[in-house]
Motif scaffolding. Structure first.
Motif, PDB file in Angstrom:
ATOM      1  N   HIS A   1     -14.401  88.485 135.880  1.00  0.00           N
ATOM      2  CA  HIS A   1     -15.025  89.586 136.614  1.00  0.00           C
ATOM      3  C   HIS A   1     -15.661  89.098 137.902  1.00  0.00           C
ATOM      4  O   HIS A   1     -15.891  87.908 138.093  1.00  0.00           O
ATOM      5  CB  HIS A   1     -16.080  90.264 135.734  1.00  0.00           C
ATOM      6  N   CYS A   2     -15.940  90.065 138.771  1.00  0.00           N
ATOM      7  CA  CYS A   2     -16.716  89.769 139.970  1.00  0.00           C
ATOM      8  C   CYS A   2     -18.155  89.546 139.543  1.00  0.00           C
ATOM      9  O   CYS A   2     -18.691  90.282 138.717  1.00  0.00           O
ATOM     10  CB  CYS A   2     -16.630  90.927 140.952  1.00  0.00           C
ATOM     11  N   HIS A   3     -18.809  88.509 140.125  1.00  0.00           N
ATOM     12  CA  HIS A   3     -20.190  88.232 139.740  1.00  0.00           C
ATOM     13  C   HIS A   3     -21.207  88.962 140.602  1.00  0.00           C
ATOM     14  O   HIS A   3     -22.418  88.782 140.441  1.00  0.00           O
ATOM     15  CB  HIS A   3     -20.479  86.726 139.719  1.00  0.00           C
ATOM     16  N   MET A   4     -20.764  89.784 141.540  1.00  0.00           N
ATOM     17  CA  MET A   4     -21.739  90.662 142.195  1.00  0.00           C
ATOM     18  C   MET A   4     -22.067  91.722 141.162  1.00  0.00           C
ATOM     19  O   MET A   4     -21.177  92.428 140.676  1.00  0.00           O
ATOM     20  CB  MET A   4     -21.133  91.278 143.453  1.00  0.00           C
ATOM     21  N   SER A   5     -23.330  91.834 140.793  1.00  0.00           N
ATOM     22  CA  SER A   5     -23.644  92.644 139.612  1.00  0.00           C
ATOM     23  C   SER A   5     -23.224  94.093 139.815  1.00  0.00           C
ATOM     24  O   SER A   5     -22.785  94.745 138.879  1.00  0.00           O
ATOM     25  CB  SER A   5     -25.125  92.527 139.273  1.00  0.00           C
ATOM     26  N   VAL A   6     -23.319  94.578 141.038  1.00  0.00           N
ATOM     27  CA  VAL A   6     -22.938  95.965 141.277  1.00  0.00           C
ATOM     28  C   VAL A   6     -21.427  96.164 141.084  1.00  0.00           C
ATOM     29  O   VAL A   6     -20.983  97.177 140.554  1.00  0.00           O
ATOM     30  CB  VAL A   6     -23.370  96.397 142.695  1.00  0.00           C
ATOM     31  N   HIS A   7     -20.621  95.173 141.479  1.00  0.00           N
ATOM     32  CA  HIS A   7     -19.171  95.291 141.300  1.00  0.00           C
ATOM     33  C   HIS A   7     -18.782  95.199 139.830  1.00  0.00           C
ATOM     34  O   HIS A   7     -17.897  95.927 139.359  1.00  0.00           O
ATOM     35  CB  HIS A   7     -18.446  94.206 142.097  1.00  0.00           C
ATOM     36  N   SER A   8     -19.416  94.290 139.115  1.00  0.00           N
ATOM     37  CA  SER A   8     -19.163  94.176 137.683  1.00  0.00           C
ATOM     38  C   SER A   8     -19.541  95.493 136.999  1.00  0.00           C
ATOM     39  O   SER A   8     -18.782  96.036 136.186  1.00  0.00           O
ATOM     40  CB  SER A   8     -19.996  93.004 137.170  1.00  0.00           C
TER      41      SER A   8
ATOM     42  N   GLY B   1     -17.043  98.222 137.373  1.00  0.00           N
ATOM     43  CA  GLY B   1     -15.793  98.127 136.618  1.00  0.00           C
ATOM     44  C   GLY B   1     -14.845  97.039 137.060  1.00  0.00           C
ATOM     45  O   GLY B   1     -13.709  96.979 136.574  1.00  0.00           O
ATOM     46  N   MET B   2     -15.279  96.153 137.987  1.00  0.00           N
ATOM     47  CA  MET B   2     -14.404  95.063 138.426  1.00  0.00           C
ATOM     48  C   MET B   2     -14.497  93.933 137.404  1.00  0.00           C
ATOM     49  O   MET B   2     -15.148  92.892 137.619  1.00  0.00           O
ATOM     50  CB  MET B   2     -14.804  94.585 139.824  1.00  0.00           C
ATOM     51  N   PHE B   3     -13.830  94.159 136.297  1.00  0.00           N
ATOM     52  CA  PHE B   3     -14.052  93.370 135.087  1.00  0.00           C
ATOM     53  C   PHE B   3     -12.809  93.526 134.221  1.00  0.00           C
ATOM     54  O   PHE B   3     -12.323  94.635 134.020  1.00  0.00           O
ATOM     55  CB  PHE B   3     -15.267  94.000 134.383  1.00  0.00           C
TER      56      PHE B   3
ATOM     57  N   THR C   1     -14.622  93.356 150.999  1.00  0.00           N
ATOM     58  CA  THR C   1     -15.816  92.651 150.551  1.00  0.00           C
ATOM     59  C   THR C   1     -15.408  91.398 149.800  1.00  0.00           C
ATOM     60  O   THR C   1     -14.372  91.384 149.140  1.00  0.00           O
ATOM     61  CB  THR C   1     -16.660  93.570 149.640  1.00  0.00           C
ATOM     62  N   VAL C   2     -16.255  90.379 149.886  1.00  0.00           N
ATOM     63  CA  VAL C   2     -16.044  89.155 149.119  1.00  0.00           C
ATOM     64  C   VAL C   2     -16.305  89.450 147.642  1.00  0.00           C
ATOM     65  O   VAL C   2     -17.107  90.319 147.304  1.00  0.00           O
ATOM     66  CB  VAL C   2     -16.990  88.045 149.631  1.00  0.00           C
ATOM     67  N   HIS C   3     -15.614  88.745 146.771  1.00  0.00           N
ATOM     68  CA  HIS C   3     -15.869  88.862 145.328  1.00  0.00           C
ATOM     69  C   HIS C   3     -15.956  87.460 144.725  1.00  0.00           C
ATOM     70  O   HIS C   3     -14.932  86.783 144.615  1.00  0.00           O
ATOM     71  CB  HIS C   3     -14.736  89.615 144.625  1.00  0.00           C
ATOM     72  N   PRO C   4     -17.119  87.009 144.318  1.00  0.00           N
ATOM     73  CA  PRO C   4     -17.211  85.742 143.591  1.00  0.00           C
ATOM     74  C   PRO C   4     -16.676  85.945 142.168  1.00  0.00           C
ATOM     75  O   PRO C   4     -17.342  86.546 141.333  1.00  0.00           O
ATOM     76  CB  PRO C   4     -18.717  85.430 143.598  1.00  0.00           C
TER      77      PRO C   4
END
Ligand SMILES: *[C@@H]1O[C@H](CO)[C@@H](O)[C@H](O)[C@H]1NC(C)=O
Ligand SMILES: *[C@@H]1O[C@H](CO)[C@@H](O)[C@H](O)[C@H]1NC(C)=O
Ligand SMILES: *[C@@H]1O[C@H](CO)[C@@H](O)[C@H](O)[C@H]1NC(C)=O
Ligand SMILES: *[C@@H]1O[C@H](CO)[C@@H](O)[C@H](O)[C@H]1NC(C)=O
Ligand SMILES: *[C@@H]1O[C@H](CO)[C@@H](O)[C@H](O)[C@H]1NC(C)=O
Ligand SMILES: *[C@@H]1O[C@H](CO)[C@@H](O)[C@H](O)[C@H]1NC(C)=O
Ligand SMILES: *[C@@H]1O[C@H](CO)[C@@H](O)[C@H](O)[C@H]1NC(C)=O
Ligand SMILES: *[C@@H]1O[C@H](CO)[C@@H](O)[C@H](O)[C@H]1NC(C)=O
Ligand SMILES: *[C@@H]1O[C@H](CO)[C@@H](O)[C@H](O)[C@H]1NC(C)=O
Ligand SMILES: *[C@@H]1O[C@H](CO)[C@@H](O)[C@H](O)[C@H]1NC(C)=O
Ligand SMILES: *[C@@H]1O[C@H](CO)[C@@H](O)[C@H](O)[C@H]1NC(C)=O
Ligand SMILES: *[C@@H]1O[C@H](CO)[C@@H](O)[C@H](O)[C@H]1NC(C)=O
Ligand SMILES: [Cu+2]
Length: 584
Positions: free
Chosen positions: A529-536, A539-541, A464-467
């Motif tokens: 962190h990733c700015h996809m709110s679900v990823h943040s 824990g992608m932070f 998946t992409v991560h902004p």
């Protein structure tokens, strides 16, 4: 059910009041700058070097935000959304470059456990890291049922930004708004009209809390995107009329073009998940800035925006005076990895003599998915050159996905999923004279100490992409690709700089990478962190701890920080706070 809304037709109006009614419907134009403060050489920022530090204008802009929930239909579906001063999205913050901004936030959410913080995306907050607005990192949440907090910071960069809640995935329910910081433009750029913010956002009918429950479940249930909005509106109605929660909807946002004139649009992806492809039917765009960084202008038909990113464009209105065209933003479904009932957001643009009751009939511009990347690194050249030095430290971090101990789907950075403690913000620990720099593993704290620069190689094993967004800085984007980095930097003397950049998806046999670098010139604790709110939320932070010793010695922590924690401690000792996610 999906259908195009019928536009409201103005009937019983005279010619002159019709003009007023028309201009009331169309988004107003913004000025070149605010003229109510002192001017030097006719400009609020005077002779300040456009590539240098912000001037001190001596002006403070005061805002008062009252936040509450209300049921609203944006696209036909009656949903509990979050309003600021009764608006969705929230009101625009406007300032001149160098002004101080003071925002008093009152959390009037009527709920047992919904705190609030506001983050000023892209603002470096130099010397004021306390006001970064991340719960459990820079502050305790502002308690519901009347909690109050005042943020004070400088408009230290110019261009287009936005603010949003950083509490859980709360901004998905609407707690966001635009920031316009008036400042210099590149000498060869001019425009006649500033159409202002164009906020593009994917939209869920379920609450952010339900969306998180679904995406953490084992096995994860696909999250369903229901619609795509521009400035909180769209032309596509999405509600099954046999259901009781269906209501009328306001219809699309409307803008005005003047034929032969140049128009500035401030595109902002305020969404939660989607990679957006923005275009204007039958029109080219000239990109002049990415995030808060001016670029050497280039022409394009499509602008790619990952969550959190901004792009300023100039559009020449090459149509005829009676034209009506769509501005549109498509969700790139390849990057979404889930379903969307409606993939396109539409807003109408009317030329000066167009019938504003008519529906545009223009056709879309074709675009290619480009593996979810932003525009090529060699195309996006900062206008003001800044050359990255050899870094003093290099850190590699690998992103993976898996289950945590309780069996929920979470994301890991170097095997650790971030989790904040709302009652114990990291920055307040570090600034405490007796505080230490050792943190629980789940705080994902990387202490870069007094290194003058940091190079980060981010390795993505997930398809998946991560902004990726760094607080407190613009980073350089040195390289990106699949596999492992060959050490080559694109435009080594002047690489792309911005505050959010898409890390492309990995594949089944190859991880993807992006190489970023920043200068440690801003003591603080800065989330990356990733700015996809679900990823943040999953824990992608991680936290970049920058010059911790200077945080203690050089910065003065305001009293309001401790008071906000006392208020939150009291609130959370009497109410159950259900921290479903990483917290931020
Ligand atoms: C609308 O809802 C009804 C009742 O729930 C259902 O039978 C019908 O299939 C739905 N229609 C659409 C288009 O979703
Ligand atoms: C929207 O839903 C809420 C909660 O069910 C309800 O109280 C409200 O009356 C609804 N709004 C309208 C206009 O029907
Ligand atoms: C804008 O387009 C018009 C034609 O529609 C052209 O005459 C004019 O030169 C263009 N302006 C710029 C700055 O490109
Ligand atoms: C998308 O929806 C279709 C039809 O409803 C379904 O077959 C498919 O599995 C869904 N895909 C995802 C990724 O959820
Ligand atoms: C404007 O468009 C509306 C909707 O298509 C139409 O009913 C109306 O007649 C048009 N007005 C003029 C002056 O063409
Ligand atoms: C960017 O690099 C690609 C190949 O990697 C090349 O095809 C393209 O022409 C380059 N663009 C510019 C503006 O240099
Ligand atoms: C993450 O875990 C894997 C598997 O246990 C291990 O090989 C790797 O070294 C760990 N990475 C870090 C940065 O701790
Ligand atoms: C450092 O601070 C943490 C949290 O405040 C505390 O748990 C820990 O015991 C402290 N460590 C030392 C060595 O003082
Ligand atoms: C530089 O950063 C590394 C971590 O990447 C850290 O181990 C080291 O102590 C830092 N050096 C200084 C001088 O702070
Ligand atoms: C990225 O992570 C994968 C899986 O752990 C590993 O095989 C690969 O070597 C890593 N790449 C880099 C550049 O560290
Ligand atoms: C990875 O797999 C794809 C097909 O799935 C293949 O085309 C590609 O060559 C593979 N790459 C490597 C480095 O093995
Ligand atoms: C696992 O993740 C879920 C979702 O974020 C969270 O509610 C739960 O507390 C986590 N479990 C542990 C042991 O951290
Ligand atoms: Cu992500």
């Amino acid at each position: 059910m999906v259908r195009l809304l019928k536009f409201v037709v103005l009937t019983t109006v005279t010619a002159s009041s019709a003009i007023k009614a028309v201009s009331a419907l169309l988004s107003p134009n913004l000025p070149k700058f605010l003229t109510d403060g002192p001017l030097e050489d006719g400009l609020p920022w005077g002779k300040a070097n456009p590539a240098g530090d912000p001037p001190n204008t001596g002006v403070t802009r005061h805002y008062h935000f009252t936040i509450r929930r209300e049921f609203k239909s944006l696209d036909g579906f009656n949903k509990s959304v979050i309003l600021i001063n009764d608006q969705f999205p929230g009101p625009a913050i406007e300032a001149n470059w160098g002004d101080m901004i003071e925002v008093t936030v009152v959390n009037n959410i009527d709920s047992q456990d919904e705190g609030v913080t506001l983050h000023w995306h892209g603002t470096t907050l130099r010397k004021t890291p306390w006001y970064d607005g991340v719960p459990g990192v820079s502050q305790c949440p502002i308690a519901p049922l009347g909690g109050r907090f005042t943020y004070t910071f400088q408009a230290d960069q110019y261009g287009t930004g936005w603010y949003h809640s950083h509490y859980s995935a709360q901004y998905d329910d609407g707690l966001y708004g635009p920031m316009v910081i008036y400042g210099p433009v590149q000498p060869e750029i001019s425009y006649d009209f500033d159409l202002g913010p164009v906020m593009i956002s994917d939209y869920f009918h379920m609450s952010y809390y339900e969306a998180l429950e679904i995406s953490f479940a084992k096995p994860p249930q696909p999250l369903h995107v229901d619609n795509n909005l521009i400035n909180g509106k769209t032309a596509f109605y999405n509600c099954n009329s046999t259901e009781t929660h269906c209501l009328p909807a306001p219809g699309p946002a409307k803008f005005q073009f003047h034929s032969g004139k140049l128009h500035r649009l401030r595109l902002i992806n305020t969404g939660s998940l989607a990679n957006q492809k923005f275009s204007i039917d039958n029109h080219d765009m000239t990109v002049i800035a990415n995030d808060y960084v001016p670029v050497k202008p280039y022409k394009t038909k499509v602008v790619t925006l990952g969550a959190g990113q901004r792009t300023d464009v100039i559009v020449n209105a090459t149509g005829s005076p009676t034209d009506a065209v769509w501005m549109r933003s498509d969700i790139d479904m390849v990057c979404l990895q889930t379903n969307a009932t409606i993939q396109t957001a539409l807003a109408a643009i009317y030329y000066e003599s167009a019938n504003i009751s008519s529906v545009p009939r223009t056709k879309r511009t074709a675009w290619e998915s480009n593996n979810c990347r932003n525009d090529p690194l060699n195309q996006t050249v900062p206008y003001y050159q800044l050359t990255p030095p050899e870094p003093e430290t290099v850190q590699t971090v690998t992103v993976t996905v898996g289950y945590n101990e309780t069996g929920f789907v979470v994301m890991f950075m170097d095997n650790s999923s971030f989790r904040a403690d709302y009652n114990d913000p990291v920055l307040l620990d570090v600034s405490n004279p007796r505080g230490n720099f050792s943190f629980p593993r789940e705080r994902n704290a990387y202490n870069f100490g007094s290194n003058s620069s940091v190079r980060l190689i981010l390795n993505n094993t997930y398809a998946t992409v991560h902004p990726m967004h760094l607080h407190g800085h613009n980073f350089w984007v040195l390289a990106e690709g699949l596999g492992s980095w060959d050490g080559k930097i694109t435009n080594p003397s002047n690489p792309l700089r911005r505050d959010t950049h898409n890390l492309q998806p990995g594949t089944s046999n190859q991880s993807s990478y992006v190489v970023l670098q920043w200068t440690q010139d801003n003591p603080g604790i800065w989330p990356f962190h990733c700015h996809m709110s679900v990823h943040s939320s999953a824990g992608m932070f991680m936290l970049s701890i920058e010059h911790p010793e200077l945080i203690k010695t050089d910065l003065q922590i305001p009293m309001i920080m401790a008071q906000t924690c006392r208020d939150w401690d009291f609130f959370s000792s009497t109410s159950f706070v259900d921290q479903i996610d990483s917290g931020a």
